[in-house]
Structures are given as structure tokens and as C-alpha cells.
Design a protein around this motif. Structure first.
Motif, PDB file in Angstrom:
ATOM      1  N   ALA A 240       0.830  -1.212   0.000  1.00  0.00           N
ATOM      2  CA  ALA A 240       0.000   0.000   0.000  1.00  0.00           C
ATOM      3  C   ALA A 240       0.860   1.256   0.000  1.00  0.00           C
ATOM      4  O   ALA A 240       0.493   2.289  -0.575  1.00  0.00           O
ATOM      5  CB  ALA A 240      -0.932  -0.003   1.202  1.00  0.00           C
ATOM      6  N   VAL A 241       2.027   1.165   0.643  1.00  0.00           N
ATOM      7  CA  VAL A 241       2.936   2.313   0.702  1.00  0.00           C
ATOM      8  C   VAL A 241       3.556   2.600  -0.660  1.00  0.00           C
ATOM      9  O   VAL A 241       3.717   3.757  -1.068  1.00  0.00           O
ATOM     10  CB  VAL A 241       4.048   2.053   1.743  1.00  0.00           C
ATOM     11  CG1 VAL A 241       5.064   3.188   1.728  1.00  0.00           C
ATOM     12  CG2 VAL A 241       3.449   1.897   3.138  1.00  0.00           C
ATOM     13  N   LEU A 242       3.880   1.529  -1.392  1.00  0.00           N
ATOM     14  CA  LEU A 242       4.622   1.677  -2.644  1.00  0.00           C
ATOM     15  C   LEU A 242       3.750   1.807  -3.891  1.00  0.00           C
ATOM     16  O   LEU A 242       4.224   2.287  -4.921  1.00  0.00           O
ATOM     17  CB  LEU A 242       5.573   0.488  -2.818  1.00  0.00           C
ATOM     18  CG  LEU A 242       6.657   0.339  -1.735  1.00  0.00           C
ATOM     19  CD1 LEU A 242       7.415  -0.967  -1.915  1.00  0.00           C
ATOM     20  CD2 LEU A 242       7.621   1.514  -1.773  1.00  0.00           C
TER      21      LEU A 242
ATOM     22  N   ALA B  95      16.749  -1.556   0.380  1.00  0.00           N
ATOM     23  CA  ALA B  95      17.398  -1.068   1.596  1.00  0.00           C
ATOM     24  C   ALA B  95      16.405  -0.877   2.734  1.00  0.00           C
ATOM     25  O   ALA B  95      16.723  -1.116   3.910  1.00  0.00           O
ATOM     26  CB  ALA B  95      18.114   0.247   1.299  1.00  0.00           C
ATOM     27  N   ILE B  96      15.186  -0.455   2.399  1.00  0.00           N
ATOM     28  CA  ILE B  96      14.187  -0.172   3.440  1.00  0.00           C
ATOM     29  C   ILE B  96      13.421  -1.429   3.832  1.00  0.00           C
ATOM     30  O   ILE B  96      13.158  -1.669   5.019  1.00  0.00           O
ATOM     31  CB  ILE B  96      13.219   0.918   2.966  1.00  0.00           C
ATOM     32  CG1 ILE B  96      13.984   2.226   2.705  1.00  0.00           C
ATOM     33  CG2 ILE B  96      12.107   1.156   3.979  1.00  0.00           C
ATOM     34  CD1 ILE B  96      13.160   3.312   2.063  1.00  0.00           C
TER      35      ILE B  96
ATOM     36  N   GLN C 216      13.552  -8.835  -2.343  1.00  0.00           N
ATOM     37  CA  GLN C 216      12.520  -9.422  -3.197  1.00  0.00           C
ATOM     38  C   GLN C 216      11.465  -8.380  -3.566  1.00  0.00           C
ATOM     39  O   GLN C 216      11.050  -8.273  -4.723  1.00  0.00           O
ATOM     40  CB  GLN C 216      11.867 -10.614  -2.501  1.00  0.00           C
ATOM     41  CG  GLN C 216      10.991 -11.451  -3.427  1.00  0.00           C
ATOM     42  CD  GLN C 216      10.467 -12.713  -2.759  1.00  0.00           C
ATOM     43  OE1 GLN C 216      10.724 -12.950  -1.571  1.00  0.00           O
ATOM     44  NE2 GLN C 216       9.753 -13.531  -3.505  1.00  0.00           N
ATOM     45  N   LEU C 217      11.065  -7.590  -2.574  1.00  0.00           N
ATOM     46  CA  LEU C 217      10.098  -6.525  -2.853  1.00  0.00           C
ATOM     47  C   LEU C 217      10.726  -5.469  -3.757  1.00  0.00           C
ATOM     48  O   LEU C 217      10.071  -4.898  -4.626  1.00  0.00           O
ATOM     49  CB  LEU C 217       9.619  -5.892  -1.544  1.00  0.00           C
ATOM     50  CG  LEU C 217       8.529  -4.818  -1.657  1.00  0.00           C
ATOM     51  CD1 LEU C 217       7.297  -5.371  -2.365  1.00  0.00           C
ATOM     52  CD2 LEU C 217       8.162  -4.276  -0.274  1.00  0.00           C
ATOM     53  N   GLY C 218      12.028  -5.215  -3.590  1.00  0.00           N
ATOM     54  CA  GLY C 218      12.728  -4.278  -4.455  1.00  0.00           C
ATOM     55  C   GLY C 218      12.735  -4.733  -5.903  1.00  0.00           C
ATOM     56  O   GLY C 218      12.560  -3.935  -6.829  1.00  0.00           O
ATOM     57  N   ALA C 219      12.931  -6.031  -6.113  1.00  0.00           N
ATOM     58  CA  ALA C 219      12.922  -6.571  -7.475  1.00  0.00           C
ATOM     59  C   ALA C 219      11.533  -6.479  -8.094  1.00  0.00           C
ATOM     60  O   ALA C 219      11.376  -6.166  -9.283  1.00  0.00           O
ATOM     61  CB  ALA C 219      13.398  -8.013  -7.460  1.00  0.00           C
ATOM     62  N   VAL C 220      10.511  -6.738  -7.275  1.00  0.00           N
ATOM     63  CA  VAL C 220       9.124  -6.678  -7.764  1.00  0.00           C
ATOM     64  C   VAL C 220       8.767  -5.264  -8.214  1.00  0.00           C
ATOM     65  O   VAL C 220       8.234  -5.057  -9.310  1.00  0.00           O
ATOM     66  CB  VAL C 220       8.141  -7.166  -6.677  1.00  0.00           C
ATOM     67  CG1 VAL C 220       6.700  -6.797  -7.051  1.00  0.00           C
ATOM     68  CG2 VAL C 220       8.255  -8.659  -6.492  1.00  0.00           C
TER      69      VAL C 220
END
Length: 477
Positions: free
Chosen positions: A343-345, A406-407, A411-415
Motif C-alpha cells: 500500500a505504501v509503494l 534497503a528499506i 525481493q520486494l525491491g525486485a518486484v
């Protein structure tokens, strides 16, 4: 090259009391009327001191008087017009904003409007009365000189924003049998000619234009030379039914000062000059920008009801398209509940995609308006924008992917990085293909493109990000 010793000439100094346009106590450093001056005029109008109003306004240039009218409200404009009747020249009326001019015309007696119309060139006279009710038009035309009335009625018969509606009937046309000397004698002897022109049109016996002669050529050519030997045969002819936007493009492309307007039979019926085209270019550029935002005509003098109706229908359309994006979010509601970071991203993905789509759409709409984008180069533009979108997508994806890793986690960064690439590419394609589709359907691409591009970028952004999160196993539906 001949030299002139300017120091030996007597240069006349400005007479006391005269001023350079845009200078004086009425103007600020940006050549705008000072608020203090406008307030002085208001107070004089309120106190009904017509002499004071006249003395304040009399030194102004006609264009500045027009600006003053636009700074006052509707009632004050009527009072000002009554106080400075002698200053209400055709130049002032021609400079007025369309809505302000319409208010002014409606508040003046028909006879007063007819007097102004008699002073105007045909194109300016048409602009003055074209938006009035038919009954008011007829009442005003009934008091206009018969010759002027016939020219205005003929112009009103052409479609709005066409060359026939915009053209000036006042021009200089001469037969091709003349010599330069004959032309000079004619120009000096004929006192009914228009006083402002840059070139002379040469016509054959059917009144078809066969060439043009610039005044500079005429002045520098011996008298016994035939016009057919000095005239320019290649010329840009404007059909009476050509849209004003296309006319402006012709003037810009061929660097025209004036151009002949011809009817269906090729007969010379008028001319268009560059001063009219400058206004058209400015209007069309602003119009496209406002249409893309759904703001209607966007004129601050536009009636409140018209402004409301122009804007609200696009807000309602946006409301409908926003439901599509909301439905996608609702579909992935369970996944969002499992990982709050989604929801944040989410807004980041949609926002960047929307900006990318808007950039591409602006470039495409401008290319269409400038006749730079045609069927012959559409494929090349699509490939070009695809490459730009891919490069932009990879750049932004790397930045957001590293920050998210970093935050939160890698895996979420790649998505989010992959979702960003997908959304920017889709947004870029939508920014090209939606305006092109509207143009192919003979619809103005600036009118509705933004609504559909926004829907596509938001929906695809949410779908790509949430769908990849589910597909990667980060969350489940």
C-alpha cells in the motif's frame, strides 16, 4: 554599401507630453497597468466623474485601454465605455478579449456598434459580431453601410475558424498586363485602396492569382518592366474552407507575410496576413494545453456557467475511469492486507507511470498539431518512444529497486523495479497510441487523450505491481 551620416540629420525630439508605449506612471516595470492606476479609474467611475475618467484613460494606447477593460468587472466596463465614448476606437475593440468584447457589444446600442463595425476591417468586424444572437446581428448589420454589410454577411456564411471567416477582403489586385510604372501610378492615383498591405496580387482575366509582387520589388524596379517579369509566380494559396490551424502551419512552414485566399473556382476573394496568424498560433497552442487538462477554454473572463460545464464533464469522466483502478486494488485487497508495504509503494508506481504517459502524450499531441506526425512516420515514432520508455524505465527501476531493498527487502525491491519498467513502457505506448487513435478517428487528440492515458497508466501500474507481488510469492490472494 551607401552610408548615411545620421549626425548630420535633424532628429525631432519627442514632444512634451508624448510617451513611449508602455511607459509612464500608469505602468509597472513589466509594462502592466499598475493596481493603483486601475483603482483610480474605479474610484472615478464610482463617483461618476466622467471627465476624470476620460483624462486618466486618454493617454493610453488602444491595447492598454483594452487591458483596462479586462481588469474591470462587467458593470464597470459598461460605465467606462460610456465615459470614454470618443476613445472607443476600432483598435480598442479589436484588442479586447472575446468574452469582454461580447459583453461590451451587448451593452452598447446597436447604432454605436454599427459605427464601430464601419471602422473595422472585415475580419475584425466579423469577430466583433459573430458570437451575437442572430437577431442582434441583423439589427446591427441593418445600420452598417451596404457594402460593408454584404462583405460581413458573406464572411459569416463560412464555417467558424475557417480561412473564409478570417480573411480580409481589403487587398490590392492588379491585372498581369501592367508594368511596374502602371502599378505605381495606380497605387498613387486610386484613393479607395486599403492603406496597409505588404504585397500586390497579380491576377488573370478570371481573377485567378498568378503571382505576387512585394512592395520592395516594385520600388526598386524600373518603370518599364512588366509585372510578369518581376512577380513571384510560386505562391501559397489558401482555400476558403481551410481550418485556421492548418492556415497557421502554412504560414509558419513557408515563412509567409501574407497569402491569397481563393474560393472553389480558384478566384481571389481575400487575403490573410501574418498579424492575424500570430493570434491564431497563440490561441491554438493555449487551446491544446487546456483541452489536455480538461479545463475548457480556460479564459478567466469566461462565464461561470460555461467554465463549470466545460470542466465538470471531464471530472465525471475521470471519476468513471478511476473506478477501474479502484477495482484492481479491490481485487488484490487480500494481498495488500498481508503486506502493508504494498500500500505504501503502490502510489509511486502509478504516479511515475502517469508522468511518463503525460510526457509522451504531450509530445505526440504537439507532433500531430504541427503536422510532424503522419501515417508515414507513425511506426518510427512508436519505436522511438518505446526505446525512450525502456531507458527511462530501467533508470527509475534501478533507483526505486535499490531504495526499496534497503528499506524493506530485496525481493520486494525486485518486484517494484520490474513493475516500474512495465508501467513506464505501457505508459509510453499509451501516450502515443491513444492520441494517434483519436486523430485517425477525426477527433481532436487533445480533448480526451489525458482521460484514457491516465486510466491506462494507473490501472497497469497497480495491476503490474500487485500481480508481480502475488506471482513472486510475497503474498497470496
Amino acid at each position: 554599401m551607401a552610408e548615411t551620416d545620421l549626425e548630420d540629420r535633424d532628429v525631432e525630439a519627442p514632444v512634451s507630453g508624448e510617451r513611449v508605449q508602455g511607459e509612464g506612471e500608469q505602468f509597472d516595470e513589466e509594462n502592466r497597468l499598475k493596481p493603483e492606476f486601475v483603482e483610480q479609474v474605479r474610484e472615478a467611475l464610482y463617483d461618476e466623474i466622467e471627465d476624470s475618467v476620460y483624462d486618466l484613460v486618454e493617454p493610453l494606447h488602444p491595447a492598454d485601454i483594452a487591458d483596462l477593460f479586462e481588469l474591470l468587472d462587467r458593470r464597470e466596463r459598461t460605465d467606462l465605455a460610456a465615459a470614454i465614448t470618443d476613445l472607443m476606437s476600432s483598435e480598442v475593440v479589436a484588442e479586447l478579449n472575446d468574452y469582454v468584447r461580447e459583453d461590451m457589444v451587448e451593452s452598447l446600442p446597436h447604432g454605436a456598434v454599427a459605427d464601430i463595425v464601419d471602422q473595422l476591417d472585415t475580419d475584425d468586424a466579423v469577430q466583433l459580431i459573430e458570437d451575437l444572437d442572430h437577431a442582434d446581428q441583423q439589427a446591427i448589420l441593418a445600420e452598417v453601410e451596404p457594402e460593408d454589410r454584404a462583405a460581413i454577411e458573406n464572411a459569416l456564411a463560412y464555417p467558424e475558424e475557417s480561412a473564409g471567416r478570417l480573411m480580409q477582403r481589403e487587398l490590392v489586385a492588379v491585372p498581369e498586363s501592367m508594368t511596374v510604372g502602371d502599378l505605381i501610378d495606380y497605387l498613387r492615383a486610386e484613393d479607395q485602396l486599403t492603406t496597409e498591405f505588404w504585397e500586390v496580387f497579380v491576377v488573370d482575366h478570371r481573377f485567378h492569382p498568378v503571382g505576387t509582387c512585394q512592395l520592395s520589388w516594385v520600388l526598386r524596379t524600373p518603370r518599364d518592366v512588366a509585372l510578369t517579369d518581376v512577380m513571384k509566380r510560386d505562391q501559397t494559396l489558401i482555400p476558403t474552407d481551410m481550418d485556421q490551424e492548418e492556415v497557421a502551419l502554412r504560414f509558419q512552414k513557408y515563412a509567409l507575410i501574407s497569402a491569397a485566399v481563393v474560393d472553389e473556382s480558384g478566384r481571389l476573394v481575400g487575403q490573410l496576413t501574418v498579424d492575424d496568424i500570430v493570434h491564431i498560433i497563440s490561441e491554438e497552442a493555449g487551446e491544446d494545453a487546456l483541452l489536455m487538462s480538461g479545463a475548457g477554454e480556460g479564459d478567466i473572463n469566461e462565464p461561470l456557467r460555461d467554465a463549470y460545464s466545460a470542466r465538470v464533464r471531464w471530472l465525471v469522466a475521470n471519476l468513471g475511469t478511476a473506478v477501474v483502478a479502484s477495482a484492481i486494488i479491490a481485487f488484490f485487497g487480500g494481498a495488500i492486507e498481508q503486506l502493508v508495504a504494498l500500500a505504501v509503494l503502490m502510489p509511486i508506481v502509478a504516479s511515475i507511470g502517469g508522468n511518463a504517459g503525460t510526457q509522451t502524450m504531450a509530445v505526440t499531441v504537439r507532433a500531430i498539431a504541427m503536422n510532424q506526425l503522419t501515417k508515414s512516420n507513425t511506426k518510427r515514432l512508436v519505436i522511438r518512444e518505446l526505446k525512450v520508455a525502456l531507458m527511462n524505465g530501467v533508470t527509475v527501476a534501478v533507483l526505486i529497486g535499490l531504495a526499496t531493498s534497503a528499506i524493506f527487502d530485496w525481493q520486494l525491491g525486485a518486484v517494484i523495479a520490474l513493475a516500474m519498467v512495465i508501467n513506464i513502457i505501457v505508459s509510453g505506448m499509451a501516450g502515443v497510441l491513444v492520441p494517434v487513435a483519436f486523430e485517425r478517428m477525426d477527433q481532436d487528440p487533445a480533448v480526451a487523450s489525458s482521460v484514457f492515458v491516465t486510466m491506462i497508466t494507473d490501472s497497469m501500474g497497480f495491476f503490474a505491481f500487485l500481480g508481480l507481488a502475488v506471482a513472486s510469492g510475497l503474498v497470496s490472494l
